[in-house]
Scaffold this active site. Structure first.
Site, short mmCIF file in Angstrom:
data_model
loop_
_atom_site.label_atom_id
_atom_site.label_comp_id
_atom_site.label_asym_id
_atom_site.label_seq_id
_atom_site.Cartn_x
_atom_site.Cartn_y
_atom_site.Cartn_z
N SER A 1 0.83 -1.20 0.00
CA SER A 1 0.00 0.00 0.00
C SER A 1 0.88 1.26 0.00
O SER A 1 1.75 1.41 -0.84
CB SER A 1 -0.96 -0.05 1.20
OG SER A 1 -2.05 0.81 1.03
N ASP B 1 -8.54 -6.38 -5.26
CA ASP B 1 -8.33 -5.19 -4.43
C ASP B 1 -9.35 -4.11 -4.81
O ASP B 1 -9.47 -3.74 -5.98
CB ASP B 1 -6.91 -4.66 -4.64
CG ASP B 1 -6.49 -3.63 -3.61
OD1 ASP B 1 -7.36 -3.01 -2.98
OD2 ASP B 1 -5.28 -3.44 -3.44
N HIS C 1 -7.20 -6.12 -0.66
CA HIS C 1 -6.07 -5.21 -0.45
C HIS C 1 -5.08 -5.77 0.56
O HIS C 1 -3.88 -5.54 0.46
CB HIS C 1 -6.60 -3.83 0.01
CG HIS C 1 -5.52 -2.78 0.11
ND1 HIS C 1 -4.81 -2.34 -0.99
CD2 HIS C 1 -5.04 -2.09 1.17
CE1 HIS C 1 -3.93 -1.42 -0.61
NE2 HIS C 1 -4.05 -1.26 0.69
#
Length: 234
Positions: free
Chosen positions: A58, A186, A214
């Protein structure tokens, strides 16, 4: 992480600024340099002859990108796990703005204005409903439950701050091998957005985890472990 250690690897899991067990709060890390500081200190502490495999998830993609630019000789490969992957063509500022825009006003996410409502928001927090629907929809419910208890506000960095902090060159950043791991399901960084980063800043290798949300390390831990082992063995 336990699986990697059991397989004989030395593993260090760093919590970046105001994340995980890192004690700082969002307002205490007003610059991106404060957020990436734990990784930069770790990289500086490594002996000159030691190389590591960096794995960023991320927003952690920005941290490993900064480390690649600063310490390329200490990195054997950088792995972006559905992470923000900037480069000379699609820069960090554009990626941050686009990825933030998609989440800021969705469901029960919240922003705070510490300088008055006429100024840009200062911090951003994920709400429990958003976490369930977007970050953890395919992960075990206990991981989502834990996340709701530890989630903290994230600082919304300015474009100027990001553009000053993440300056990437072909000579340094570009000299480090990159692998991007796509999380197919995701909903935070959509597959289309991941593909855009891959297209604009092509890595050396692309892998995909099907059925992963995610939080790939929660929803598909075995598949992620297998890929990391394969990358390490290369």
């Amino acid at each position: 992480m336990a699986s990697l250690k059991t397989s004989g690897h030395n593993v260090t899991a760093l919590d970046l600024g105001a994340s995980g067990v890192n004690p700082k709060q969002g307002l205490e890390i007003p610059h991106l340099s404060d957020y990436v500081s734990p990784l930069m200190k770790f990289m500086a502490s490594l002996p000159a002859d030691e190389k590591v495999i960096l794995v960023g998830h991320s927003l952690g993609g920005f941290a490993i990108s900064k480390a690649m630019e600063t310490f390329p000789e200490k990195i054997s490969v950088a792995v972006f796990v559905t992470a923000l992957m900037p480069g000379p063509t699609l820069n960090a500022t554009t990626i941050f703005i686009e990825s933030s825009k998609a989440a800021i006003s969705v469901l029960d996410n919240r922003v705070t204005f510490d300088s008055g409502p006429m100024n840009p928001p200062t911090t951003f927090s994920f709400g429990p409903k958003y976490l369930a629907s977007y970050l953890y929809p395919l992960s075990p419910i206990q991981d989502w439950a834990l996340a709701t208890t530890v989630v903290r506000p994230l600082y919304l960095y300015s474009s100027d701050d990001i553009s000053k902090e993440i300056v990437l060159s072909s000579k340094m950043y570009g000299s480090v091998k990159r692998v991007f791991i796509v999380a197919a399901e995701d909903k935070v960084l959509t597959k289309e957005f991941q593909q855009l980063m891959i297209e604009k800043n092509p890595p050396d290798e692309v892998e995909e985890i099907s059925g992963s949300d995610h939080m790939a390390m929660m929803s598909k831990p075995l598949q992620l472990f297998t890929l990391l082992m394969r990358i390490a063995n290369k």
